[in-house]
Design a protein around this motif. Sequence first.
Motif, PDB file in Angstrom:
ATOM      1  N   GLY A  15       0.808  -1.206   0.000  1.00  9.62           N
ATOM      2  CA  GLY A  15       0.000   0.000   0.000  1.00  9.62           C
ATOM      3  C   GLY A  15       0.845   1.261   0.000  1.00  9.62           C
ATOM      4  O   GLY A  15       0.516   2.255  -0.673  1.00  9.62           O
ATOM      5  N   GLU A  16       1.949   1.236   0.740  1.00 12.40           N
ATOM      6  CA  GLU A  16       2.840   2.398   0.787  1.00 12.40           C
ATOM      7  C   GLU A  16       3.492   2.678  -0.564  1.00 12.40           C
ATOM      8  O   GLU A  16       3.874   3.805  -0.854  1.00 12.40           O
ATOM      9  CB  GLU A  16       3.926   2.174   1.838  1.00 12.40           C
ATOM     10  CG  GLU A  16       3.407   2.173   3.274  1.00 12.40           C
ATOM     11  CD  GLU A  16       4.491   1.786   4.268  1.00 12.40           C
ATOM     12  OE1 GLU A  16       5.614   1.451   3.811  1.00 12.40           O
ATOM     13  OE2 GLU A  16       4.218   1.822   5.481  1.00 12.40           O
ATOM     14  N   ARG A  17       3.614   1.665  -1.397  1.00  9.63           N
ATOM     15  CA  ARG A  17       4.340   1.804  -2.663  1.00  9.63           C
ATOM     16  C   ARG A  17       3.441   1.966  -3.882  1.00  9.63           C
ATOM     17  O   ARG A  17       3.892   2.527  -4.882  1.00  9.63           O
ATOM     18  CB  ARG A  17       5.266   0.590  -2.845  1.00  9.63           C
ATOM     19  CG  ARG A  17       6.481   0.677  -1.934  1.00  9.63           C
ATOM     20  CD  ARG A  17       7.087  -0.669  -1.650  1.00  9.63           C
ATOM     21  NE  ARG A  17       8.278  -0.501  -0.804  1.00  9.63           N
ATOM     22  CZ  ARG A  17       8.222  -0.311   0.515  1.00  9.63           C
ATOM     23  NH1 ARG A  17       7.038  -0.270   1.124  1.00  9.63           N
ATOM     24  NH2 ARG A  17       9.330  -0.147   1.218  1.00  9.63           N
ATOM     25  N   LEU A  44      -7.632  -3.120 -15.779  1.00  8.26           N
ATOM     26  CA  LEU A  44      -6.912  -2.477 -14.680  1.00  8.26           C
ATOM     27  C   LEU A  44      -5.854  -1.508 -15.191  1.00  8.26           C
ATOM     28  O   LEU A  44      -5.463  -0.574 -14.472  1.00  8.26           O
ATOM     29  CB  LEU A  44      -6.238  -3.538 -13.799  1.00  8.26           C
ATOM     30  CG  LEU A  44      -7.147  -4.597 -13.172  1.00  8.26           C
ATOM     31  CD1 LEU A  44      -6.314  -5.615 -12.405  1.00  8.26           C
ATOM     32  CD2 LEU A  44      -8.178  -3.960 -12.264  1.00  8.26           C
ATOM     33  N   GLU A  45      -5.381  -1.715 -16.408  1.00 13.25           N
ATOM     34  CA  GLU A  45      -4.315  -0.881 -16.949  1.00 13.25           C
ATOM     35  C   GLU A  45      -4.820   0.541 -17.176  1.00 13.25           C
ATOM     36  O   GLU A  45      -5.888   0.765 -17.740  1.00 13.25           O
ATOM     37  CB  GLU A  45      -3.788  -1.490 -18.242  1.00 13.25           C
ATOM     38  CG  GLU A  45      -3.138  -2.847 -18.018  1.00 13.25           C
ATOM     39  CD  GLU A  45      -2.635  -3.492 -19.299  1.00 13.25           C
ATOM     40  OE1 GLU A  45      -2.839  -2.908 -20.383  1.00 13.25           O
ATOM     41  OE2 GLU A  45      -2.045  -4.594 -19.212  1.00 13.25           O
ATOM     42  N   GLY A  46      -4.031   1.511 -16.717  1.00 12.30           N
ATOM     43  CA  GLY A  46      -4.414   2.911 -16.819  1.00 12.30           C
ATOM     44  C   GLY A  46      -5.197   3.423 -15.633  1.00 12.30           C
ATOM     45  O   GLY A  46      -5.471   4.619 -15.539  1.00 12.30           O
ATOM     46  N   GLN A  47      -5.544   2.555 -14.722  1.00 14.73           N
ATOM     47  CA  GLN A  47      -6.321   2.953 -13.550  1.00 14.73           C
ATOM     48  C   GLN A  47      -5.403   3.241 -12.361  1.00 14.73           C
ATOM     49  O   GLN A  47      -4.317   2.694 -12.241  1.00 14.73           O
ATOM     50  CB  GLN A  47      -7.321   1.864 -13.179  1.00 14.73           C
ATOM     51  CG  GLN A  47      -8.361   1.553 -14.237  1.00 14.73           C
ATOM     52  CD  GLN A  47      -9.413   2.637 -14.351  1.00 14.73           C
ATOM     53  OE1 GLN A  47      -9.548   3.490 -13.475  1.00 14.73           O
ATOM     54  NE2 GLN A  47     -10.163   2.610 -15.436  1.00 14.73           N
ATOM     55  N   THR A  48      -5.887   4.087 -11.478  1.00 13.57           N
ATOM     56  CA  THR A  48      -5.144   4.460 -10.274  1.00 13.57           C
ATOM     57  C   THR A  48      -5.413   3.473  -9.140  1.00 13.57           C
ATOM     58  O   THR A  48      -6.553   3.079  -8.915  1.00 13.57           O
ATOM     59  CB  THR A  48      -5.553   5.867  -9.804  1.00 13.57           C
ATOM     60  OG1 THR A  48      -5.282   6.797 -10.847  1.00 13.57           O
ATOM     61  CG2 THR A  48      -4.778   6.273  -8.555  1.00 13.57           C
ATOM     62  N   VAL A  49      -4.354   3.102  -8.446  1.00 12.80           N
ATOM     63  CA  VAL A  49      -4.490   2.236  -7.275  1.00 12.80           C
ATOM     64  C   VAL A  49      -4.825   3.110  -6.071  1.00 12.80           C
ATOM     65  O   VAL A  49      -4.029   3.969  -5.672  1.00 12.80           O
ATOM     66  CB  VAL A  49      -3.195   1.445  -7.008  1.00 12.80           C
ATOM     67  CG1 VAL A  49      -3.394   0.520  -5.808  1.00 12.80           C
ATOM     68  CG2 VAL A  49      -2.775   0.653  -8.234  1.00 12.80           C
ATOM     69  N   ALA A  50      -5.998   2.900  -5.504  1.00  8.06           N
ATOM     70  CA  ALA A  50      -6.419   3.698  -4.355  1.00  8.06           C
ATOM     71  C   ALA A  50      -5.792   3.195  -3.061  1.00  8.06           C
ATOM     72  O   ALA A  50      -5.588   3.962  -2.114  1.00  8.06           O
ATOM     73  CB  ALA A  50      -7.937   3.697  -4.238  1.00  8.06           C
ATOM     74  N   GLY A  51      -5.476   1.911  -2.999  1.00  7.93           N
ATOM     75  CA  GLY A  51      -4.894   1.366  -1.779  1.00  7.93           C
ATOM     76  C   GLY A  51      -4.945  -0.149  -1.785  1.00  7.93           C
ATOM     77  O   GLY A  51      -5.440  -0.763  -2.730  1.00  7.93           O
ATOM     78  N   TRP A  80       8.235  -7.651  -4.519  1.00  6.69           N
ATOM     79  CA  TRP A  80       8.330  -6.281  -5.039  1.00  6.69           C
ATOM     80  C   TRP A  80       9.676  -6.077  -5.717  1.00  6.69           C
ATOM     81  O   TRP A  80      10.691  -6.621  -5.280  1.00  6.69           O
ATOM     82  CB  TRP A  80       8.175  -5.273  -3.907  1.00  6.69           C
ATOM     83  CG  TRP A  80       8.422  -3.856  -4.355  1.00  6.69           C
ATOM     84  CD1 TRP A  80       9.585  -3.146  -4.265  1.00  6.69           C
ATOM     85  CD2 TRP A  80       7.480  -3.010  -4.994  1.00  6.69           C
ATOM     86  NE1 TRP A  80       9.426  -1.897  -4.796  1.00  6.69           N
ATOM     87  CE2 TRP A  80       8.132  -1.790  -5.259  1.00  6.69           C
ATOM     88  CE3 TRP A  80       6.141  -3.158  -5.367  1.00  6.69           C
ATOM     89  CZ2 TRP A  80       7.497  -0.716  -5.875  1.00  6.69           C
ATOM     90  CZ3 TRP A  80       5.504  -2.094  -5.980  1.00  6.69           C
ATOM     91  CH2 TRP A  80       6.178  -0.890  -6.232  1.00  6.69           C
ATOM     92  N   SER A  81       9.674  -5.294  -6.782  1.00  3.25           N
ATOM     93  CA  SER A  81      10.928  -4.985  -7.479  1.00  3.25           C
ATOM     94  C   SER A  81      10.889  -3.557  -8.009  1.00  3.25           C
ATOM     95  O   SER A  81       9.837  -3.073  -8.450  1.00  3.25           O
ATOM     96  CB  SER A  81      11.163  -5.958  -8.635  1.00  3.25           C
ATOM     97  OG  SER A  81      12.337  -5.602  -9.352  1.00  3.25           O
ATOM     98  N   GLU A 110      -4.911  12.478  -7.673  1.00  2.00           N
ATOM     99  CA  GLU A 110      -4.785  11.837  -6.366  1.00  2.00           C
ATOM    100  C   GLU A 110      -5.268  10.406  -6.457  1.00  2.00           C
ATOM    101  O   GLU A 110      -6.203  10.090  -7.182  1.00  2.00           O
ATOM    102  CB  GLU A 110      -5.621  12.596  -5.319  1.00  2.00           C
ATOM    103  CG  GLU A 110      -5.147  14.010  -5.055  1.00  2.00           C
ATOM    104  CD  GLU A 110      -3.787  14.054  -4.395  1.00  2.00           C
ATOM    105  OE1 GLU A 110      -3.457  13.113  -3.664  1.00  2.00           O
ATOM    106  OE2 GLU A 110      -3.057  15.024  -4.607  1.00  2.00           O
ATOM    107  N   GLY A 111      -4.633   9.511  -5.689  1.00  2.67           N
ATOM    108  CA  GLY A 111      -5.112   8.133  -5.619  1.00  2.67           C
ATOM    109  C   GLY A 111      -6.437   8.074  -4.906  1.00  2.67           C
ATOM    110  O   GLY A 111      -6.752   8.920  -4.074  1.00  2.67           O
TER     111      GLY A 111
END
Length: 308
Positions: A15-17, A44-51, A80-81, A110-111
């Motif tokens: 979530g932090e990343r 999912l591509e092009g969408q913002t990750v809210a958390g 993670w990489s 903003e996410g």
Amino acid sequence: MPELPEVEALARFLGERVAGRAVGRVYPVAVHALKTYDPPVGSLEGQTVAGVARHGKFLDFRVGPAHLVVHLARAGWVRWSDKLPALPPRPGKGPLALRVLLAADAEGGEGGDGGERGTGAGAALSGEGFDVTEAGTQKHLAVYVVRDPRDVPGVARLGPDPFDPAFTLDAFRDLLGGERRQIKGVLRDQSVIAGIGNAYSDEILHAARMSPFKLAAGLSEAEVEGLWAAVGSTLADAVERSRGLPLKDLKAEKKSGLRVHGRTGEPCPVCGDTVREVSYRDSSLQYCPTCQTGGRPLADRRLSRLLK
């Protein structure tokens, strides 16, 4: 198998990343792991990750209007990489099941708003992202793309979460009241309590000084209270030990923090007695006779009683 503390640590770390970042590419490498088709994974591509959230042992990435939900099963993990290759990975017999690459454009917007950020198929990739992997030959890892996490059958069936404020002593007492099963099985049942698996059920019962074969409905009030306290403290301590650790160290931290699970033949850290084991067909439990069963070793599970 990742359980509540490890999945909680994964959710916090990721979530932090990824919160506020846009998804650049999603590669479902192991097709058998993808359990849904609508919405398509490419949406999912092009969408913002809210958390990133956790439901029991399920990871939930909120991506635009959809949710990418992952159940790591017994041998799954997330890696993670900062430097993932941009080229699509080749499907094969390796451990890689899913790859998610973040878009290079991390600015603007903003996410959490669930909107587009102009990072469609032609977006540059940052190299940052994560792989979902599964070791071994038994493939049970599951990936879902859904509009609501409750559309995932395993999430819909979950019982209360031990970290939910509603998980009170009274609520716990009610959960156990009608259970004529052994307490070990009740603790592991995700429809009764979410997130506890084989390892932490052993640890909780050891902390509560309780036999895993004891019937849940037969517990005294003092035993119920002690077990409820052990659930909270054992899981909270495990989460705290994992705080701030890189993902590669979480498995080792889990193992090092266990007192009886996976330690057959070793001395109990509380009393010094030898930790013993009861084997199942595809798993096992560990316990301390002195701390949990009055010094008597448990019989084979098929007998479901103490040796005399």
